[in-house]
Design a protein around this motif. Structure first.
Motif, PDB file in Angstrom:
ATOM      1  N   THR A 146      37.336  42.054  38.126  1.00 43.74           N
ATOM      2  CA  THR A 146      38.500  42.743  37.556  1.00 43.74           C
ATOM      3  C   THR A 146      39.506  43.096  38.643  1.00 43.74           C
ATOM      4  N   TYR A 147      40.746  43.255  38.234  1.00 43.81           N
ATOM      5  CA  TYR A 147      41.815  43.569  39.186  1.00 43.81           C
ATOM      6  C   TYR A 147      42.902  44.369  38.478  1.00 43.81           C
ATOM      7  N   ASN A 148      43.710  45.075  39.250  1.00 40.98           N
ATOM      8  CA  ASN A 148      44.837  45.793  38.671  1.00 40.98           C
ATOM      9  C   ASN A 148      46.136  45.309  39.316  1.00 40.98           C
ATOM     10  N   ALA A 149      47.226  45.973  39.047  1.00 42.37           N
ATOM     11  CA  ALA A 149      48.545  45.520  39.515  1.00 42.37           C
ATOM     12  C   ALA A 149      48.690  45.574  41.029  1.00 42.37           C
ATOM     13  N   LYS A 150      47.812  46.318  41.705  1.00 38.57           N
ATOM     14  CA  LYS A 150      47.897  46.415  43.161  1.00 38.57           C
ATOM     15  C   LYS A 150      47.277  45.210  43.865  1.00 38.57           C
ATOM     16  N   ALA A 151      46.548  44.391  43.134  1.00 41.83           N
ATOM     17  CA  ALA A 151      45.895  43.228  43.740  1.00 41.83           C
ATOM     18  C   ALA A 151      46.939  42.179  44.108  1.00 41.83           C
ATOM     19  N   ASP A 152      46.731  41.536  45.245  1.00 42.18           N
ATOM     20  CA  ASP A 152      47.631  40.474  45.692  1.00 42.18           C
ATOM     21  C   ASP A 152      47.474  39.254  44.783  1.00 42.18           C
ATOM     22  N   LYS A 153      48.587  38.639  44.421  1.00 44.08           N
ATOM     23  CA  LYS A 153      48.544  37.504  43.497  1.00 44.08           C
ATOM     24  C   LYS A 153      47.736  36.343  44.082  1.00 44.08           C
ATOM     25  N   ALA A 154      47.846  36.127  45.375  1.00 42.56           N
ATOM     26  CA  ALA A 154      47.083  35.047  45.991  1.00 42.56           C
ATOM     27  C   ALA A 154      45.579  35.287  45.841  1.00 42.56           C
ATOM     28  N   ASP A 155      45.152  36.545  45.984  1.00 49.88           N
ATOM     29  CA  ASP A 155      43.738  36.875  45.800  1.00 49.88           C
ATOM     30  C   ASP A 155      43.323  36.666  44.345  1.00 49.88           C
TER      31      ASP A 155
ATOM     32  N   PRO B  86      42.018  47.822  43.761  1.00 54.24           N
ATOM     33  CA  PRO B  86      42.708  46.600  43.335  1.00 54.24           C
ATOM     34  C   PRO B  86      41.781  45.509  42.800  1.00 54.24           C
ATOM     35  N   ILE B  87      40.645  45.290  43.482  1.00 52.67           N
ATOM     36  CA  ILE B  87      39.717  44.234  43.047  1.00 52.67           C
ATOM     37  C   ILE B  87      38.304  44.805  43.024  1.00 52.67           C
ATOM     38  N   MET B  88      37.615  44.633  41.892  1.00 54.92           N
ATOM     39  CA  MET B  88      36.261  45.160  41.751  1.00 54.92           C
ATOM     40  C   MET B  88      35.365  44.115  41.091  1.00 54.92           C
ATOM     41  N   LEU B  89      34.089  44.170  41.423  1.00 53.96           N
ATOM     42  CA  LEU B  89      33.085  43.289  40.835  1.00 53.96           C
ATOM     43  C   LEU B  89      32.045  44.156  40.142  1.00 53.96           C
ATOM     44  N   SER B  90      31.692  43.782  38.921  1.00 52.14           N
ATOM     45  CA  SER B  90      30.737  44.592  38.155  1.00 52.14           C
ATOM     46  C   SER B  90      29.647  43.713  37.569  1.00 52.14           C
ATOM     47  N   ALA B  91      28.431  44.234  37.615  1.00 47.82           N
ATOM     48  CA  ALA B  91      27.277  43.653  36.929  1.00 47.82           C
ATOM     49  C   ALA B  91      26.604  44.802  36.187  1.00 47.82           C
TER      50      ALA B  91
ATOM     51  N   VAL C 138      35.964  44.963  46.614  1.00 43.25           N
ATOM     52  CA  VAL C 138      36.131  43.979  47.684  1.00 43.25           C
ATOM     53  C   VAL C 138      37.584  43.998  48.132  1.00 43.25           C
ATOM     54  N   SER C 139      37.795  43.567  49.375  1.00 42.62           N
ATOM     55  CA  SER C 139      39.140  43.638  49.949  1.00 42.62           C
ATOM     56  C   SER C 139      40.032  42.484  49.522  1.00 42.62           C
ATOM     57  N   GLY C 140      39.426  41.391  49.088  1.00 43.90           N
ATOM     58  CA  GLY C 140      40.217  40.233  48.678  1.00 43.90           C
ATOM     59  C   GLY C 140      39.311  39.073  48.341  1.00 43.90           C
ATOM     60  N   ALA C 141      39.926  37.923  48.030  1.00 47.40           N
ATOM     61  CA  ALA C 141      39.149  36.754  47.628  1.00 47.40           C
ATOM     62  C   ALA C 141      38.293  36.218  48.765  1.00 47.40           C
ATOM     63  N   ASP C 142      38.739  36.404  50.023  1.00 43.20           N
ATOM     64  CA  ASP C 142      37.991  35.884  51.162  1.00 43.20           C
ATOM     65  C   ASP C 142      36.967  36.868  51.712  1.00 43.20           C
ATOM     66  N   ASP C 143      36.811  38.012  51.052  1.00 46.66           N
ATOM     67  CA  ASP C 143      35.794  38.981  51.463  1.00 46.66           C
ATOM     68  C   ASP C 143      34.413  38.354  51.238  1.00 46.66           C
ATOM     69  N   PRO C 144      33.565  38.257  52.277  1.00 44.43           N
ATOM     70  CA  PRO C 144      32.236  37.644  52.101  1.00 44.43           C
ATOM     71  C   PRO C 144      31.367  38.369  51.075  1.00 44.43           C
ATOM     72  N   ASN C 145      31.700  39.621  50.774  1.00 45.81           N
ATOM     73  CA  ASN C 145      30.918  40.360  49.773  1.00 45.81           C
ATOM     74  C   ASN C 145      31.090  39.799  48.363  1.00 45.81           C
ATOM     75  N   VAL C 146      32.160  39.004  48.159  1.00 46.90           N
ATOM     76  CA  VAL C 146      32.339  38.380  46.847  1.00 46.90           C
ATOM     77  C   VAL C 146      31.187  37.415  46.570  1.00 46.90           C
ATOM     78  N   ASP C 147      30.970  36.487  47.492  1.00 48.07           N
ATOM     79  CA  ASP C 147      29.890  35.510  47.306  1.00 48.07           C
ATOM     80  C   ASP C 147      28.523  36.191  47.303  1.00 48.07           C
ATOM     81  N   THR C 148      28.352  37.197  48.150  1.00 46.46           N
ATOM     82  CA  THR C 148      27.070  37.909  48.196  1.00 46.46           C
ATOM     83  C   THR C 148      26.767  38.566  46.856  1.00 46.46           C
ATOM     84  N   PHE C 149      27.778  39.201  46.277  1.00 45.30           N
ATOM     85  CA  PHE C 149      27.589  39.875  44.990  1.00 45.30           C
ATOM     86  C   PHE C 149      27.280  38.863  43.892  1.00 45.30           C
ATOM     87  N   LEU C 150      28.017  37.763  43.873  1.00 42.84           N
ATOM     88  CA  LEU C 150      27.783  36.732  42.858  1.00 42.84           C
ATOM     89  C   LEU C 150      26.377  36.154  42.977  1.00 42.84           C
TER      90      LEU C 150
END
Length: 231
Positions: free
Chosen positions: A151-160, A185-190, A197-209
């Motif tokens: 999920t993301y809100n309006a503060k998230a960068d469009k590129a991310d 701005p960007i959150m991951l939920s299970a 996470v700080s952005g799309a390139d944050d390594p925690n994205v893949d770790t969480f997935l």
């Protein structure tokens, strides 16, 4: 005289034996009657117990049905607890996450929610990217099936946002949507878990997935992420 005496003694013996046989017969009849009464009492008591169990079961089922109807009417999530942050930065829900199906909106304690009562129809989560907000009650059902919700809100960068959307589209058991009410701005939920996470390139994205897509936290592993609700 001797003959009469012998006859009298035999008669006495016969009379005594007859009385004894009568008493024995009466005792046997009394014992049989007592056994019959005991059996009847046992059967009666068993019937009462069975009836009580049946009535109790009916009352319990009705109570549960009434409770379910009440939950549906009131949208009461029956969720309690709080987040506890692990060393890896993942927030874990410590408490109760109810899993009832409801027909109305639920007032979740977090935004986005990580579990609780939900609609009986899940959001499609087979790498589905939604560009408009979706209903929490349907998304929570997707989490129950083992999906990760990006999920993301309006503060998230469009590129991310674009990069995350591309990743989600390639990952089964994920979905993505905007949630304006979330804190970061960007959150991951299970189910029962969440992190920022700080952005799309944050390594925690893949770790969480890797950890939470159909992870050990999944209440219904293997349940469908297709055939649900599209936007």
């Amino acid at each position: 005289m001797g003959s009469a005496k012998n006859g009298s003694g035999k008669t006495g013996k016969n009379s005594s034996g007859s009385a004894r046989q009568t008493r024995i017969a009466e005792m046997r009849r009394a014992e049989q009657a007592r056994d019959r009464r005991n059996r009847l009492l046992t059967i009666g008591a068993s019937a009462v117990i069975v009836a009580a169990l049946v009535v109790g079961g009916v009352v319990l089922v009705r109570s549960q049905s009434d409770s379910g109807a009440s939950d549906s009417a009131n949208g009461d999530s029956k969720t309690s607890g709080k987040f506890v942050t692990d060393a890896d930065g993942v927030r874990k829900w410590q408490g109760k996450l109810s899993r009832n199906h409801v027909t109305k909106d639920v007032d979740y304690p977090t935004e986005p929610p990580v579990g609780g009562d939900h609609n009986q129809v899940w959001m499609n989560c087979n790498g589905d990217v939604y560009t408009k907000p979706i209903n929490n009650v349907n998304a929570v059902h997707s989490l129950e099936h083992g999906a990760v919700w990006v999920t993301y809100n309006a503060k998230a960068d469009k590129a991310d946002v674009d990069a995350l959307a591309a990743k989600v589209k390639k990952t089964p058991y994920t979905l993505m949507s905007p949630v304006e009410g979330q804190q970061d701005p960007i959150m991951l939920s299970a189910w029962g878990h969440q992190r920022t996470v700080s952005g799309a390139d944050d390594p925690n994205v893949d770790t969480f997935l890797e950890k939470f897509v159909q992870g050990a936290q999944t209440p219904e592993p293997g349940a469908a992420c297709t055939g649900g609700l599209p936007q």
